[in-house]
Design an enzyme around this catalytic site. Structure first.
Site, PDB file in Angstrom:
ATOM      1  N   GLY A   8       0.829  -1.214   0.000  1.00  0.00           N
ATOM      2  CA  GLY A   8       0.000   0.000   0.000  1.00  0.00           C
ATOM      3  C   GLY A   8       0.855   1.252   0.000  1.00  0.00           C
ATOM      4  N   GLY A  11      -0.411   4.829  -1.026  1.00  0.00           N
ATOM      5  CA  GLY A  11      -1.509   5.448  -0.289  1.00  0.00           C
ATOM      6  C   GLY A  11      -1.064   6.636   0.553  1.00  0.00           C
ATOM      7  N   GLN A  12      -2.001   7.147   1.360  1.00  0.00           N
ATOM      8  CA  GLN A  12      -1.720   8.365   2.140  1.00  0.00           C
ATOM      9  C   GLN A  12      -0.540   8.163   3.091  1.00  0.00           C
ATOM     10  OE1 GLN A  12      -4.760   9.689   4.908  1.00  0.00           O
ATOM     11  NE2 GLN A  12      -3.889  11.736   5.079  1.00  0.00           N
ATOM     12  N   ARG A  36      -2.866  -0.836  -8.040  1.00  0.00           N
ATOM     13  CA  ARG A  36      -3.272  -0.252  -9.320  1.00  0.00           C
ATOM     14  C   ARG A  36      -2.897   1.216  -9.453  1.00  0.00           C
ATOM     15  NH1 ARG A  36      -9.080  -2.964  -9.321  1.00  0.00           N
ATOM     16  NH2 ARG A  36      -8.496  -5.026 -10.094  1.00  0.00           N
ATOM     17  N   ASP A  53      -1.258  -7.748  -6.147  1.00  0.00           N
ATOM     18  CA  ASP A  53      -2.518  -7.721  -5.399  1.00  0.00           C
ATOM     19  C   ASP A  53      -2.310  -8.478  -4.091  1.00  0.00           C
ATOM     20  OD1 ASP A  53      -5.159  -8.242  -4.417  1.00  0.00           O
ATOM     21  OD2 ASP A  53      -5.925  -7.846  -6.433  1.00  0.00           O
ATOM     22  N   ILE A  54      -2.641  -7.839  -2.972  1.00  0.00           N
ATOM     23  CA  ILE A  54      -2.373  -8.428  -1.657  1.00  0.00           C
ATOM     24  C   ILE A  54      -3.174  -9.725  -1.447  1.00  0.00           C
ATOM     25  CG2 ILE A  54      -4.174  -7.195  -0.318  1.00  0.00           C
ATOM     26  CD1 ILE A  54      -0.523  -7.754   0.761  1.00  0.00           C
ATOM     27  N   TYR A 142     -15.642  -1.549   8.077  1.00  0.00           N
ATOM     28  CA  TYR A 142     -14.216  -1.212   8.244  1.00  0.00           C
ATOM     29  C   TYR A 142     -13.760  -1.549   9.668  1.00  0.00           C
ATOM     30  CZ  TYR A 142     -10.124   1.932   8.622  1.00  0.00           C
ATOM     31  OH  TYR A 142      -8.870   2.468   8.829  1.00  0.00           O
ATOM     32  N   LYS A 146     -10.972  -4.129  11.181  1.00  0.00           N
ATOM     33  CA  LYS A 146      -9.851  -3.659  12.003  1.00  0.00           C
ATOM     34  C   LYS A 146      -9.746  -4.469  13.303  1.00  0.00           C
ATOM     35  CE  LYS A 146      -7.854  -0.925   9.370  1.00  0.00           C
ATOM     36  NZ  LYS A 146      -6.509  -1.317   8.933  1.00  0.00           N
TER      37      LYS A 146
HETATM   38  N1  LIG Z   1      -5.156   7.527   6.719  1.00  0.00           N
HETATM   39  C1  LIG Z   1      -5.744   7.479   7.918  1.00  0.00           C
HETATM   40  O1  LIG Z   1      -6.270   8.487   8.401  1.00  0.00           O
HETATM   41  C2  LIG Z   1      -5.743   6.181   8.694  1.00  0.00           C
HETATM   42  C3  LIG Z   1      -6.210   6.197  10.020  1.00  0.00           C
HETATM   43  C4  LIG Z   1      -6.230   5.016  10.744  1.00  0.00           C
HETATM   44  C5  LIG Z   1      -5.751   3.845  10.177  1.00  0.00           C
HETATM   45  N2  LIG Z   1      -5.291   3.852   8.902  1.00  0.00           N
HETATM   46  C6  LIG Z   1      -4.835   2.570   8.328  1.00  0.00           C
HETATM   47  O2  LIG Z   1      -3.557   2.718   7.732  1.00  0.00           O
HETATM   48  C7  LIG Z   1      -3.438   1.861   6.602  1.00  0.00           C
HETATM   49  C8  LIG Z   1      -3.050   2.683   5.374  1.00  0.00           C
HETATM   50  O3  LIG Z   1      -4.004   3.703   5.211  1.00  0.00           O
HETATM   51  P1  LIG Z   1      -3.890   4.836   4.078  1.00  0.00           P
HETATM   52  O4  LIG Z   1      -4.578   6.022   4.617  1.00  0.00           O
HETATM   53  O5  LIG Z   1      -2.517   4.959   3.580  1.00  0.00           O
HETATM   54  O6  LIG Z   1      -4.836   4.206   2.962  1.00  0.00           O
HETATM   55  P2  LIG Z   1      -4.986   4.585   1.424  1.00  0.00           P
HETATM   56  O7  LIG Z   1      -6.385   4.292   1.030  1.00  0.00           O
HETATM   57  O8  LIG Z   1      -4.456   5.941   1.158  1.00  0.00           O
HETATM   58  O9  LIG Z   1      -4.009   3.528   0.747  1.00  0.00           O
HETATM   59  C9  LIG Z   1      -4.318   2.170   0.777  1.00  0.00           C
HETATM   60  C10 LIG Z   1      -3.423   1.434  -0.188  1.00  0.00           C
HETATM   61  O10 LIG Z   1      -3.906   0.100  -0.329  1.00  0.00           O
HETATM   62  C11 LIG Z   1      -3.684  -0.303  -1.668  1.00  0.00           C
HETATM   63  N3  LIG Z   1      -4.574  -1.411  -2.020  1.00  0.00           N
HETATM   64  C12 LIG Z   1      -5.925  -1.413  -2.132  1.00  0.00           C
HETATM   65  N4  LIG Z   1      -6.343  -2.627  -2.557  1.00  0.00           N
HETATM   66  C13 LIG Z   1      -5.238  -3.413  -2.718  1.00  0.00           C
HETATM   67  C14 LIG Z   1      -5.026  -4.740  -3.141  1.00  0.00           C
HETATM   68  N5  LIG Z   1      -6.040  -5.539  -3.493  1.00  0.00           N
HETATM   69  N6  LIG Z   1      -3.755  -5.197  -3.184  1.00  0.00           N
HETATM   70  C15 LIG Z   1      -2.708  -4.415  -2.830  1.00  0.00           C
HETATM   71  N7  LIG Z   1      -2.852  -3.143  -2.420  1.00  0.00           N
HETATM   72  C16 LIG Z   1      -4.109  -2.640  -2.363  1.00  0.00           C
HETATM   73  C17 LIG Z   1      -3.966   0.929  -2.497  1.00  0.00           C
HETATM   74  O11 LIG Z   1      -3.290   0.860  -3.736  1.00  0.00           O
HETATM   75  C18 LIG Z   1      -3.398   2.047  -1.603  1.00  0.00           C
HETATM   76  O12 LIG Z   1      -2.047   2.299  -1.942  1.00  0.00           O
HETATM   77  C19 LIG Z   1      -4.793   1.153   6.475  1.00  0.00           C
HETATM   78  O13 LIG Z   1      -4.731  -0.092   7.142  1.00  0.00           O
HETATM   79  C20 LIG Z   1      -5.733   2.073   7.228  1.00  0.00           C
HETATM   80  O14 LIG Z   1      -6.846   1.381   7.737  1.00  0.00           O
HETATM   81  C21 LIG Z   1      -5.282   5.000   8.140  1.00  0.00           C
END
Ligand SMILES: NC(=O)c1ccc[n+]([C@@H]2O[C@H](COP(=O)([O-])OP(=O)(O)OC[C@H]3O[C@@H](n4cnc5c(N)ncnc54)[C@H](O)[C@@H]3O)[C@@H](O)[C@H]2O)c1
Length: 320
Positions: A8, A11-12, A36, A53-54, A142, A146
């Site tokens: 991931g 992602g953020q 993707r 893909d995870i 969600y 978790k």
């Molecule tokens: N951002 C927040 O505010 C926040 C808060 C609490 C917990 N979290 C947790 O932190 C983790 C990361 O969060 P984030 O904000 O970076 O999420 P995000 O949505 O920005 O990124 C998620 C990533 O997962 C990848 N992904 C989705 N489906 C996939 C698949 N089938 N195979 C492989 N990769 C796949 C996406 O490409 C993306 O890069 C998550 O577990 C989320 O629950 C985030």
């Protein structure tokens, strides 16, 4: 050293955690894994990059073998608002994906970081200073994934000796990548609204109080909990961590001090409001502070200053 894999990574969190890990442990030692989403140039050029893909356990095992991976920061997931809209996919990615990571980590003796969330709590959880150990009956898909993730991490740690650690993260505020469809996304969007148009329409009610944290603190927390001596960790999956407890109106007022003339309106989205209403107002992170020295560096004022400085430096809202 054995390598680190970040799932991931586009992602953020991954967009900022991957370069931080590369800076700390060496660029070649950190493999960024995407899916993707097209990776940004910095992520792609900054070190090894793979896409998979995870849900494909064989592909994961191949990457672990080929790159000699010893630690997995597992960030692939669907976030709260998206998960309500695509529950089957959310279960598959968040639970079966984690299951693949833990099984593979067991087989190849990898250490695992897996973030949980304030979403792992529900309406029957004590709302104020939510304790480390308390009622966890989330009402969102969600949140259910978790809690399941926390318990799976605990299970693999106890039964199979997998060194799995986690944090219950609050809503994260950051300037590098946009949030991926969570309930606290408003807190990032508000900065873009302020800089680009001097106005923002918020989908949560003005007095909706939730825990928040600046991304720099979240990155430090993830690395710090993974570097802590195992004997110090009494709650592996997962530690409450927080930095500030905020409402949209309070964030609006803090941004307005820096951007005069900024205005806000509220058009409540019932889906995300219901999710937010089921989450705590503030977490008690004493266990993280005592066990591995957690201490946030950013409060509301310093976070707002840093966010605006970084977004302006990138040219966001230049026309104003
Ligand atoms: N951002 C927040 O505010 C926040 C808060 C609490 C917990 N979290 C947790 O932190 C983790 C990361 O969060 P984030 O904000 O970076 O999420 P995000 O949505 O920005 O990124 C998620 C990533 O997962 C990848 N992904 C989705 N489906 C996939 C698949 N089938 N195979 C492989 N990769 C796949 C996406 O490409 C993306 O890069 C998550 O577990 C989320 O629950 C985030």
């Amino acid at each position: 050293m054995k390598k680190i894999l970040v799932t991931g990574s586009t992602g953020q969190i991954g967009t900022e955690l991957t370069p931080a890990l590369r800076k700390r442990y060496g660029a070649d030692n950190v493999v960024a894994a995407g899916h993707r989403t097209k990776p940004g140039d910095a992520l792609r050029a900054g070190g090894p990059y793979v896409a998979f893909d995870i849900r494909d356990r064989e592909a994961l095992a191949k990457i672990i073998l080929n790159h000699d991976v010893g630690t997995i920061y597992h960030l692939s997931a669907l976030l709260s608002a998206v998960a309500e809209e695509q529950p089957e996919l959310a279960w598959d990615v968040n639970v079966n994906g984690l299951f693949n990571v833990l099984e593979t980590a067991w087989e190849y003796r990898c250490k695992v970081f897996h973030p949980s969330s304030i979403g792992a709590f529900g309406p029957t959880t004590p709302r104020d200073r939510t304790p480390q150990d308390t009622i966890q009956r989330p009402t969102t898909l969600y949140g259910i994934t978790k809690v399941t993730g926390e318990m799976l991490g605990e299970y693999y740690c106890t039964h199979h000796g997998v060194d799995c650690r986690g944090l219950r993260l609050p809503g994260l505020i950051s300037h590098e990548a946009l949030p991926g469809g969570g309930t606290t996304d408003y807190s990032v969007e508000m900065f873009y609204g302020a800089l680009r148009e001097k106005k923002y329409t918020c989908y949560l009610k003005p007095d909706t109080r939730l825990d928040m944290m600046y991304m720099d603190d979240a990155i430090r927390a993830a690395i710090k909990v993974m570097e802590a001596g195992p004997a110090r960790l009494h709650h592996r999956n997962a530690y409450n961590v927080t930095a500030m407890s905020l409402t949209p109106e309070e964030l609006f007022r803090a941004i307005s001090k820096q951007i005069p003339g900024f205005t806000i309106t509220y058009e409540v989205d019932p889906l995300r409001q219901a999710i937010a209403d089921s989450w705590p107002d503030s977490l008690d992170d004493t266990a993280a502070r005592n066990d591995w020295g957690w201490q946030p560096e950013y409060d509301l004022e310093s976070m707002v200053g840093d966010m605006l400085a970084n977004l302006k430096a990138r040219g966001v809202g230049e026309k104003i």
